[in-house]
Write a protein that holds these residues in place. Structure first.
Motif, PDB file in Angstrom:
ATOM      1  N   ALA A   6      -9.088   5.987   6.973  1.00 45.80           N
ATOM      2  CA  ALA A   6      -8.484   5.850   5.649  1.00 45.80           C
ATOM      3  C   ALA A   6      -9.588   5.687   4.612  1.00 45.80           C
ATOM      4  O   ALA A   6     -10.579   5.007   4.847  1.00 45.80           O
ATOM      5  N   THR A   7      -9.418   6.325   3.467  1.00 49.82           N
ATOM      6  CA  THR A   7     -10.425   6.201   2.424  1.00 49.82           C
ATOM      7  C   THR A   7     -10.136   5.039   1.486  1.00 49.82           C
ATOM      8  O   THR A   7     -11.047   4.483   0.895  1.00 49.82           O
ATOM      9  N   ARG A   8      -8.853   4.684   1.342  1.00 49.29           N
ATOM     10  CA  ARG A   8      -8.486   3.507   0.552  1.00 49.29           C
ATOM     11  C   ARG A   8      -7.229   2.883   1.129  1.00 49.29           C
ATOM     12  O   ARG A   8      -6.355   3.577   1.638  1.00 49.29           O
ATOM     13  N   TYR A   9      -7.184   1.564   1.026  1.00 46.29           N
ATOM     14  CA  TYR A   9      -6.000   0.824   1.423  1.00 46.29           C
ATOM     15  C   TYR A   9      -5.195   0.458   0.178  1.00 46.29           C
ATOM     16  O   TYR A   9      -5.783   0.084  -0.837  1.00 46.29           O
ATOM     17  N   ARG A  10      -3.880   0.541   0.296  1.00 40.03           N
ATOM     18  CA  ARG A  10      -2.982  -0.004  -0.723  1.00 40.03           C
ATOM     19  C   ARG A  10      -2.500  -1.340  -0.164  1.00 40.03           C
ATOM     20  O   ARG A  10      -1.923  -1.400   0.907  1.00 40.03           O
ATOM     21  N   VAL A  11      -2.770  -2.416  -0.899  1.00 39.27           N
ATOM     22  CA  VAL A  11      -2.453  -3.763  -0.445  1.00 39.27           C
ATOM     23  C   VAL A  11      -1.360  -4.345  -1.334  1.00 39.27           C
ATOM     24  O   VAL A  11      -1.502  -4.377  -2.559  1.00 39.27           O
ATOM     25  N   VAL A  47      -8.013  -0.682  -2.511  1.00 45.11           N
ATOM     26  CA  VAL A  47      -9.332  -1.200  -2.130  1.00 45.11           C
ATOM     27  C   VAL A  47      -9.943  -0.322  -1.044  1.00 45.11           C
ATOM     28  O   VAL A  47      -9.243   0.411  -0.350  1.00 45.11           O
ATOM     29  N   ALA A  48     -11.250  -0.452  -0.893  1.00 42.45           N
ATOM     30  CA  ALA A  48     -11.941   0.224   0.212  1.00 42.45           C
ATOM     31  C   ALA A  48     -11.502  -0.421   1.520  1.00 42.45           C
ATOM     32  O   ALA A  48     -11.222  -1.618   1.563  1.00 42.45           O
ATOM     33  N   PRO A  49     -11.425   0.350   2.582  1.00 43.02           N
ATOM     34  CA  PRO A  49     -11.022  -0.214   3.875  1.00 43.02           C
ATOM     35  C   PRO A  49     -11.917  -1.380   4.296  1.00 43.02           C
ATOM     36  O   PRO A  49     -13.138  -1.339   4.127  1.00 43.02           O
ATOM     37  N   ASP A  50     -11.265  -2.410   4.815  1.00 42.03           N
ATOM     38  CA  ASP A  50     -11.979  -3.587   5.296  1.00 42.03           C
ATOM     39  C   ASP A  50     -11.120  -4.245   6.366  1.00 42.03           C
ATOM     40  O   ASP A  50      -9.927  -4.485   6.148  1.00 42.03           O
ATOM     41  N   ILE A  65       2.279  -9.594   3.616  1.00 43.09           N
ATOM     42  CA  ILE A  65       1.222  -8.654   3.240  1.00 43.09           C
ATOM     43  C   ILE A  65       1.434  -7.336   3.966  1.00 43.09           C
ATOM     44  O   ILE A  65       1.605  -7.311   5.178  1.00 43.09           O
ATOM     45  N   THR A  66       1.403  -6.250   3.201  1.00 46.87           N
ATOM     46  CA  THR A  66       1.499  -4.913   3.776  1.00 46.87           C
ATOM     47  C   THR A  66       0.274  -4.118   3.353  1.00 46.87           C
ATOM     48  O   THR A  66      -0.118  -4.144   2.182  1.00 46.87           O
ATOM     49  N   VAL A  67      -0.303  -3.411   4.310  1.00 42.44           N
ATOM     50  CA  VAL A  67      -1.454  -2.552   4.041  1.00 42.44           C
ATOM     51  C   VAL A  67      -1.063  -1.139   4.460  1.00 42.44           C
ATOM     52  O   VAL A  67      -0.640  -0.919   5.592  1.00 42.44           O
ATOM     53  N   THR A  68      -1.203  -0.195   3.542  1.00 42.17           N
ATOM     54  CA  THR A  68      -0.912   1.200   3.843  1.00 42.17           C
ATOM     55  C   THR A  68      -2.113   2.065   3.511  1.00 42.17           C
ATOM     56  O   THR A  68      -2.964   1.693   2.704  1.00 42.17           O
ATOM     57  N   THR A  72      -1.864   8.741   2.757  1.00 42.23           N
ATOM     58  CA  THR A  72      -0.734   9.209   3.565  1.00 42.23           C
ATOM     59  C   THR A  72       0.519   8.351   3.422  1.00 42.23           C
ATOM     60  O   THR A  72       1.614   8.781   3.792  1.00 42.23           O
ATOM     61  N   GLY A  73       0.335   7.107   2.952  1.00 40.75           N
ATOM     62  CA  GLY A  73       1.469   6.185   2.861  1.00 40.75           C
ATOM     63  C   GLY A  73       1.802   5.524   4.184  1.00 40.75           C
ATOM     64  O   GLY A  73       2.735   4.732   4.270  1.00 40.75           O
TER      65      GLY A  73
END
Length: 78
Positions: A6-11, A47-50, A65-68, A72-73
């Motif tokens: 993943a290039t970015r996480y949606r938190v 955010v950047a993946p971590d 907390i949800t991380v997607t 891609t969702g």
């Protein structure tokens, strides 16, 4: 694509679900802090993946907390 690519996480934090345990803030203060209503909130939506973010989502006692994967969702955690 998985959490490793993943290039970015949606938190997101469901503030109506959060009980304010503070475990996410203690574990990853770079990504989480307190909102006005004493519920945790994400400092940034994207955010950047971590790995710490995924750990927080997995360890949240109420699953607030949800991380997607932003591209891609797909849900990565919990």
């Amino acid at each position: 694509m998985d959490e490793k690519t993943a290039t970015r996480y949606r938190v997101t934090v469901a503030e109506d679900v959060c009980i304010g345990s503070g475990s996410c803030i203690a574990a990853a203060p770079t990504f989480f802090d307190w909102g006005d209503d004493h519920a945790a909130r994400a400092r940034a939506e994207l955010v950047a993946p971590d790995e710490a973010i995924l750990d927080c989502a997995e360890c949240c006692p109420v699953g607030a907390i949800t991380v997607t994967d932003e591209a891609t969702g797909r849900t990565l955690a919990p």
